[in-house]
Design a protein around this motif. Sequence first.
Motif, PDB file in Angstrom:
ATOM      1  N   ASP A   1    -122.023 -10.760  -9.859  1.00 31.17           N
ATOM      2  CA  ASP A   1    -123.071 -11.100 -10.478  1.00 31.17           C
ATOM      3  C   ASP A   1    -123.559 -10.261  -9.314  1.00 31.17           C
ATOM      4  N   VAL A   2    -123.274  -8.162  -9.795  1.00 27.16           N
ATOM      5  CA  VAL A   2    -124.512  -7.248  -9.571  1.00 27.16           C
ATOM      6  C   VAL A   2    -125.955  -7.928  -8.973  1.00 27.16           C
ATOM      7  N   PRO A   3    -126.828  -8.130 -10.139  1.00 22.99           N
ATOM      8  CA  PRO A   3    -128.066  -8.517  -9.903  1.00 22.99           C
ATOM      9  C   PRO A   3    -128.392  -9.018  -9.184  1.00 22.99           C
ATOM     10  N   LEU A   4    -128.032  -9.387  -9.225  1.00 26.06           N
ATOM     11  CA  LEU A   4    -128.281 -11.040  -8.083  1.00 26.06           C
ATOM     12  C   LEU A   4    -127.353 -10.611  -6.919  1.00 26.06           C
TER      13      LEU A   4
ATOM     14  N   LEU B   1    -127.516  -8.059  -5.602  1.00 31.58           N
ATOM     15  CA  LEU B   1    -128.821  -6.742  -5.033  1.00 31.58           C
ATOM     16  C   LEU B   1    -129.959  -7.300  -4.863  1.00 31.58           C
ATOM     17  N   MET B   2    -130.144  -8.597  -5.272  1.00 35.88           N
ATOM     18  CA  MET B   2    -131.999  -9.138  -4.731  1.00 35.88           C
ATOM     19  C   MET B   2    -131.559 -10.047  -4.009  1.00 35.88           C
TER      20      MET B   2
END
Length: 346
Positions: free
Chosen positions: A251-254, A256-257
């Motif tokens: 889950d790339v966006p998560l 990165l967050m």
Amino acid sequence: MGDIARSALGGAWTVLVGWLLPTALNVSLFVVAVWPSLRRARGHVRLWSEGGVTPLSVGVLSISVLLGLALCALQNPLYRVLEGYALWPNALYSRGCARRRQAKQDLQDRLTLIRLERQEREGRLAPDDTARLTALRGDPRIARAARKDRRRTAVQRALLRERLARYPVDDAQLAPTKLGNAIRRFEEYGYDRFRLDTQVMWNELTGSAPEQVRRQTDLARTNVDFFVALLYGHGVVVLCAAAALAAADPDVPLLLMAIAVPGLLIPVWYRAAVSATDEWSASVRALVNTGRKPLAESLGLLLPGELAHEREMWALVSKMSRLPHHERAAALDTFRAAPPVERPPR
């Protein structure tokens, strides 16, 4: 209510708030942001969909307790890294000490310039200080900061003195980091004022000091422990999130967050830990000031009435505790309390 809870928990309060609570926060952050990407595979869904809330909560709580207790046991090495005493190459250590020494000198010069300019406005500037004022105004680094200092309020200028107070008095005691100096300032307090080496005599001092003062010292350190544990935990979460980017179907966006937010918060927690040492410093200062007399009595000594003699006495006590016995230790007999007079039996 908070005082009642602290009293009931006793010494466990420092472990609970200082290490277990921030560890639980970090473990929860890992489970929410990183663990789903590590668990993703064909035929699997997210962790919170596979099991109930109760098993997940029990797992988080159990892991948090185990990791929190492990961090508590390792607190001395963890502090030494942040203070600059462990895992620092010699070149980096020397460079850090030089930077902190320059930062301390700059704060001293800025405060001196503020004082001299105030005396100049009031017409109280001594002739000997005129050359000093001219030199400070001619220093480019101090001049740049002085333009901002002149716009500061009295409260903001007091914060400059607060920052300066986070350095040890003796430049030879400077550490390469802000946290190291903030802690070192009260580690040297007893020796600088009374020649009482609190690092050597810590157990004796805390064992004889008043209970309330000793309790305040433990609670004040808890605040610093909290931010230190939070800082290290965020660092581990960032590393795990970066490693999870290589997992299958992350889950790339998560992730990165999970890298960006804790990474930005790490400097915030470090600054908070440095600020929290102010209360710790005040409690240690109170411990030294109020605990010297009970300590002397517990060692069979009389506290001298003159400060010079008291400094001599504590220097001898500290040396006798730190070094092998030497015949010069007999000089301590001067300060020993007279033995009680035995009364003859009736």
